[in-house]
Design an enzyme around this catalytic site. Sequence first.
Site: not given
Ligand code: GAR
Length: 189
Positions: A64, A108
């Site tokens: 990483k 999130h």
């Molecule tokens: C979103 O709902 C974001 O909050 C979540 O992934 C989705 C991405 O949607 N993030 C997480 O779960 C982070 N742990 P998108 O690709 O349509 O923007």
Amino acid sequence: MNQVRVAVFASGTGSNFQAMLDAENLACDIVLLVSDKPNAPAINKAKAHGIATLVFDPKGFPSKQDYESMLIEKLRVKSIRWIFLAGYMRIVGPTLLKAFEGRIVNIHPSLLPAFPGKDAIGQAIEAGVKKTGVTIHFIDEGIDTGPIIAQEEVSIPPAVSKEGLAQRIHRVEHQLYPKVINQLIQSEG
Ligand code: GAR
């Protein structure tokens, strides 16, 4: 334009990224879309807007630390000031965190600290709670931890499907993220 230059990191659909692109008064220039998934639809959204993309395969690096060092170099070349994670499903390590201390923000789909990690929307339905929501926070080395910047509640109607709740959450995310980005950029002067 002499705006603050930012990068968005996305592993998937990129609807939040799209919402930033569509926002009327975004106070920064999105100059780079970074993705760890070669087929992420977010990449085509960037291309359609003439935004540079950086797609990398974490497996192609010994560690990483190695891929984050590569990212830091590319971000510096582009004079990136802020990193906004938008569905970036990878834990950011100490190398990148330190290089962009206090300037990496995540969204999130829950009211953190409730339901961190994967499938926060499914977790909320499974738990049978009446409300969930959206959290925007600075990241630290944990999974969906770090100081909270903004939260907004989303109610969970009885018998809602996961897709239905995801839609309700996305609607809130798409309004809230650009607003918070502007507040952060403007608070820096
Ligand atoms: C979103 O709902 C974001 O909050 C979540 O992934 C989705 C991405 O949607 N993030 C997480 O779960 C982070 N742990 P998108 O690709 O349509 O923007």
